[in-house]
Design a protein around this motif. Sequence first.
Motif, PDB file in Angstrom:
ATOM      1  N   GLU A 152      28.773  37.509  35.537  1.00 55.28           N
ATOM      2  CA  GLU A 152      30.135  37.234  35.064  1.00 55.28           C
ATOM      3  C   GLU A 152      30.999  38.483  35.144  1.00 55.28           C
ATOM      4  O   GLU A 152      32.153  38.431  35.566  1.00 55.28           O
ATOM      5  CB  GLU A 152      30.095  36.726  33.628  1.00 55.28           C
ATOM      6  CG  GLU A 152      31.468  36.357  33.077  1.00 55.28           C
ATOM      7  CD  GLU A 152      31.391  35.808  31.658  1.00 55.28           C
ATOM      8  OE1 GLU A 152      31.306  36.635  30.726  1.00 55.28           O
ATOM      9  OE2 GLU A 152      31.411  34.581  31.513  1.00 55.28           O
ATOM     10  N   ASP A 153      30.435  39.632  34.742  1.00 50.83           N
ATOM     11  CA  ASP A 153      31.184  40.889  34.846  1.00 50.83           C
ATOM     12  C   ASP A 153      31.496  41.225  36.302  1.00 50.83           C
ATOM     13  O   ASP A 153      32.582  41.729  36.612  1.00 50.83           O
ATOM     14  CB  ASP A 153      30.393  42.035  34.214  1.00 50.83           C
ATOM     15  CG  ASP A 153      30.494  42.043  32.694  1.00 50.83           C
ATOM     16  OD1 ASP A 153      31.331  41.307  32.147  1.00 50.83           O
ATOM     17  OD2 ASP A 153      29.727  42.798  32.066  1.00 50.83           O
ATOM     18  N   ALA A 154      30.537  40.963  37.198  1.00 47.82           N
ATOM     19  CA  ALA A 154      30.761  41.222  38.624  1.00 47.82           C
ATOM     20  C   ALA A 154      31.914  40.376  39.139  1.00 47.82           C
ATOM     21  O   ALA A 154      32.791  40.871  39.873  1.00 47.82           O
ATOM     22  CB  ALA A 154      29.495  40.937  39.420  1.00 47.82           C
ATOM     23  N   ASP A 155      31.943  39.112  38.750  1.00 46.33           N
ATOM     24  CA  ASP A 155      33.031  38.225  39.180  1.00 46.33           C
ATOM     25  C   ASP A 155      34.375  38.706  38.638  1.00 46.33           C
ATOM     26  O   ASP A 155      35.386  38.709  39.364  1.00 46.33           O
ATOM     27  CB  ASP A 155      32.770  36.793  38.697  1.00 46.33           C
ATOM     28  CG  ASP A 155      31.667  36.096  39.480  1.00 46.33           C
ATOM     29  OD1 ASP A 155      31.353  36.551  40.587  1.00 46.33           O
ATOM     30  OD2 ASP A 155      31.119  35.109  38.963  1.00 46.33           O
ATOM     31  N   LEU A 156      34.397  39.105  37.381  1.00 45.13           N
ATOM     32  CA  LEU A 156      35.647  39.549  36.756  1.00 45.13           C
ATOM     33  C   LEU A 156      36.146  40.845  37.390  1.00 45.13           C
ATOM     34  O   LEU A 156      37.336  40.973  37.715  1.00 45.13           O
ATOM     35  CB  LEU A 156      35.452  39.744  35.255  1.00 45.13           C
ATOM     36  CG  LEU A 156      35.405  38.489  34.400  1.00 45.13           C
ATOM     37  CD1 LEU A 156      35.009  38.843  32.970  1.00 45.13           C
ATOM     38  CD2 LEU A 156      36.754  37.777  34.408  1.00 45.13           C
TER      39      LEU A 156
END
Length: 200
Positions: A146-150
């Motif tokens: 999720e952090d990578a996507d954000l």
Amino acid sequence: MPRTAARGGPQTRARISQVATQLFLERGFDEVTVAEVAREAGVSSVTVFKHFPRKEDLLLDRADDAMDVLRTAVRNGGDVLASLHEATLRLADERHALSGLKDGSVPFFATVAASPALIARAREVADELRQTLADELAGAGSGSEEDADLLAAFFVAGYTTVLSETARRQLAGDAADEVADDHRARVDRLLDRLRSGFGG
């Protein structure tokens, strides 16, 4: 008479891109057909589409270069944000086309701005870059998926905003050195903001 392009893959691709860009900048993207590009480049339309699946990619042909920049920044190891910061500033220092600061960029920006098809494709390319960066970050273990996507979404959207302002100022006729200084300052602000949210 059109010149005959070299048959080698990279040479042929470069020749097609050069011819297409010249025609688009001279006459407008929507006024030039793929068949005309092929004829002027000395190849068939099939060959054009082999190298450029979409007509829009004849002008927006830096997506692979941009993906390479993102992949290299992540795969260098260490602080990903520092690597992205360094990479984007290096593009600016080199006046690379991906920075929007390359000499002679104004006709390119004007051509893109005048074509809904090019604007739509540019947005698609930005989304492809976002996905590429997200995949690289996730693969490198840079935080959760999720952090990578954000982070990928924020970086690509932020850098697109920086590029858009740089293009606007170029089209407005602002002094090149002033535009470059402002571009660098906005890159710095972008990465500072990202670091405050994703750093550590």
